[in-house]
Design a protein around this motif. Structure first.
Motif, PDB file in Angstrom:
ATOM      1  N   ALA A  27       0.838  -1.206   0.000  1.00  0.00           N
ATOM      2  CA  ALA A  27       0.000   0.000   0.000  1.00  0.00           C
ATOM      3  C   ALA A  27       0.874   1.257   0.000  1.00  0.00           C
ATOM      4  CB  ALA A  27      -0.927   0.001   1.208  1.00  0.00           C
ATOM      5  N   LEU A  28       1.970   1.230   0.751  1.00  0.00           N
ATOM      6  CA  LEU A  28       2.881   2.381   0.752  1.00  0.00           C
ATOM      7  C   LEU A  28       3.536   2.533  -0.617  1.00  0.00           C
ATOM      8  CD1 LEU A  28       4.727   2.281   4.206  1.00  0.00           C
ATOM      9  CD2 LEU A  28       2.546   3.296   3.615  1.00  0.00           C
ATOM     10  N   ARG A  29       3.975   1.409  -1.180  1.00  0.00           N
ATOM     11  CA  ARG A  29       4.656   1.471  -2.486  1.00  0.00           C
ATOM     12  C   ARG A  29       3.715   1.995  -3.562  1.00  0.00           C
ATOM     13  NH1 ARG A  29       6.855  -3.866  -1.022  1.00  0.00           N
ATOM     14  NH2 ARG A  29       8.974  -3.549  -0.228  1.00  0.00           N
ATOM     15  N   ASP A  30       2.438   1.626  -3.471  1.00  0.00           N
ATOM     16  CA  ASP A  30       1.467   2.004  -4.505  1.00  0.00           C
ATOM     17  C   ASP A  30       1.138   3.494  -4.502  1.00  0.00           C
ATOM     18  OD1 ASP A  30       1.335  -0.565  -5.356  1.00  0.00           O
ATOM     19  OD2 ASP A  30      -0.570  -1.041  -4.370  1.00  0.00           O
ATOM     20  N   THR A  31       1.353   4.156  -3.375  1.00  0.00           N
ATOM     21  CA  THR A  31       0.883   5.542  -3.257  1.00  0.00           C
ATOM     22  C   THR A  31       2.022   6.534  -3.052  1.00  0.00           C
ATOM     23  OG1 THR A  31       0.580   5.152  -0.904  1.00  0.00           O
ATOM     24  CG2 THR A  31      -1.368   4.929  -2.318  1.00  0.00           C
ATOM     25  N   ASP A  32       3.252   6.077  -3.228  1.00  0.00           N
ATOM     26  CA  ASP A  32       4.382   6.949  -2.932  1.00  0.00           C
ATOM     27  C   ASP A  32       5.297   6.986  -4.147  1.00  0.00           C
ATOM     28  OD1 ASP A  32       5.917   7.712   0.058  1.00  0.00           O
ATOM     29  OD2 ASP A  32       7.005   7.867  -1.836  1.00  0.00           O
ATOM     30  N   ASN A  33       5.615   8.176  -4.603  1.00  0.00           N
ATOM     31  CA  ASN A  33       6.437   8.235  -5.819  1.00  0.00           C
ATOM     32  C   ASN A  33       7.889   8.621  -5.560  1.00  0.00           C
ATOM     33  OD1 ASN A  33       6.080  10.884  -5.227  1.00  0.00           O
ATOM     34  ND2 ASN A  33       4.459  11.185  -6.762  1.00  0.00           N
ATOM     35  N   ALA A 178      -3.821   1.078  10.060  1.00  0.00           N
ATOM     36  CA  ALA A 178      -2.432   0.613  10.128  1.00  0.00           C
ATOM     37  C   ALA A 178      -1.618   1.172   8.958  1.00  0.00           C
ATOM     38  CB  ALA A 178      -2.384  -0.911  10.141  1.00  0.00           C
ATOM     39  N   ILE A 179      -2.232   1.232   7.781  1.00  0.00           N
ATOM     40  CA  ILE A 179      -1.546   1.798   6.606  1.00  0.00           C
ATOM     41  C   ILE A 179      -1.261   3.280   6.831  1.00  0.00           C
ATOM     42  CG2 ILE A 179      -1.841   2.418   4.163  1.00  0.00           C
ATOM     43  CD1 ILE A 179      -3.407  -0.247   3.848  1.00  0.00           C
ATOM     44  N   GLU A 180      -2.254   3.999   7.353  1.00  0.00           N
ATOM     45  CA  GLU A 180      -2.069   5.422   7.627  1.00  0.00           C
ATOM     46  C   GLU A 180      -0.932   5.631   8.642  1.00  0.00           C
ATOM     47  OE1 GLU A 180      -5.413   7.275   9.498  1.00  0.00           O
ATOM     48  OE2 GLU A 180      -4.516   9.274   9.370  1.00  0.00           O
ATOM     49  N   GLU A 181      -0.896   4.782   9.653  1.00  0.00           N
ATOM     50  CA  GLU A 181       0.155   4.910  10.667  1.00  0.00           C
ATOM     51  C   GLU A 181       1.532   4.606  10.074  1.00  0.00           C
ATOM     52  OE1 GLU A 181      -2.375   4.212  14.777  1.00  0.00           O
ATOM     53  OE2 GLU A 181      -1.327   2.493  13.916  1.00  0.00           O
TER      54      GLU A 181
END
Lengths: 203, 203
Positions: A27-33, A178-181
């Motif tokens: 999820a972090l990889r998908d939304t972070d450039n 958890a993803i937000e944290e």
């Protein structure tokens, strides 16, 4: 931030199997450039469709061990006779350019990473809400025998016993939270003064 | 997180005048329901409508100094003959209960806070994008004379020279982004393993 430059952060995420580590990391990889994708070295054979340098660097065991010996791997492990490791050079280059890296590995890999790059590595441990919840998540997969589940629970408890060696801990009770944290840990790590240098206007 | 307990975080935010500190601190306070609001002690007289214990604790200078002497204030300063300070007891109680506190004070206050509560205090410094931007923001207020602006810029440069003593730094180029970053610092600080204790299921 035109007036500042920072080194990249290497966020190492560890967790017992079933705690949601891969989902959160993805999820972090998908939304972070600003992330650099590390490609691991492995001694196992390529599966159909897997490409050298894209999915893995495929090396034989002797070469793998020589790489570890030479310090070309930041962390590595041999599991059931198969070697897995993280190449040093691409990650050092990415961090120097201000790119961040997310690695999902285990507590042993984290220790090696922290030793190799003490100023760049930030450790995040993902915990399930409880061991009971973890066990029922593992049982939910259904395919495993009682023996297999007992083994996984032992491995999980061993992994969990190392949670406090990490810098941050997220309890994965509710996935979105958890993803937000986890995202806040990555964002805050980028803002750590020790990673920032300011231009002369601020010195 | 039923299996865990954590102490509160005391987030100290500092910045030069004009960098947006109060706006950012207020944005965090408005959207966060785990914050304890600290009420300062002051030696100045109440303005119309100001209530004892709600806006300030109003004390005379002798009492204020005695409080500082007795260690009843976590940080304090006398500015132009007026005393301002942060009472210790309510903050220690809030942190022990897991409540967080945001204080916007200056670098000197931060140093005193860090000395008083080394494990609880996290320092965040807000920088303007550049000194030129800061100066034009100060000029935008229009009411100030050249001399006043020059004085403020000197004070700003002095404050800015301490940015690297803080744990985190946010450059307020775009307000919404700066607020999001400050929020991530607060959220991540809450997740620091050193502040968390887990129940026996995880020990």
């Amino acid at each position: 931030m035109s007036q500042s430059f920072r080194r990249g952060v290497c966020l190492v995420i560890a967790a017992p199997s079933g705690a949601g580590k891969s989902t959160i990391a993805q999820a972090l990889r998908d939304t972070d450039n600003n992330l650099f994708t590390s490609v691991s070295v492995t001694t196992r054979s390529p599966r159909p469709g897997e490409k050298e340098g894209e999915h893995y660097y495929f090396r034989d065991l002797a070469t793998f061990r020589q790489m570890a010996e030479n310090g070309e791997l930041l962390e590595w492990a041999e599991v059931f006779g198969r070697g897995y490791g993280t190449p040093r050079a691409p990650i050092e280059k990415a961090l120097a350019q201000g790119k961040d890296v997310i690695l999902d590995i285990d507590w042993q890999g984290f220790r090696l990473m922290k030793k190799a790059l003490p100023e760049d590595v930030v450790g995040l441990f993902i915990l399930p809400p409880s061991l009971d919840v973890l066990e029922s998540r593992l049982r939910g997969r259904q395919s495993d025998s009682e023996e297999e589940i007992a083994k996984r629970m032992m491995a999980a408890e061993d992994e969990i016993s190392h949670w406090s060696e990490f810098d941050y801990v997220v309890v994965n009770q509710e996935l979105e939270k958890a993803i937000e944290e986890a995202r806040s840990v990555l964002m805050a790590s980028r803002l750590a003064t020790e990673r920032c240098s300011m231009a002369k206007t601020f010195l």
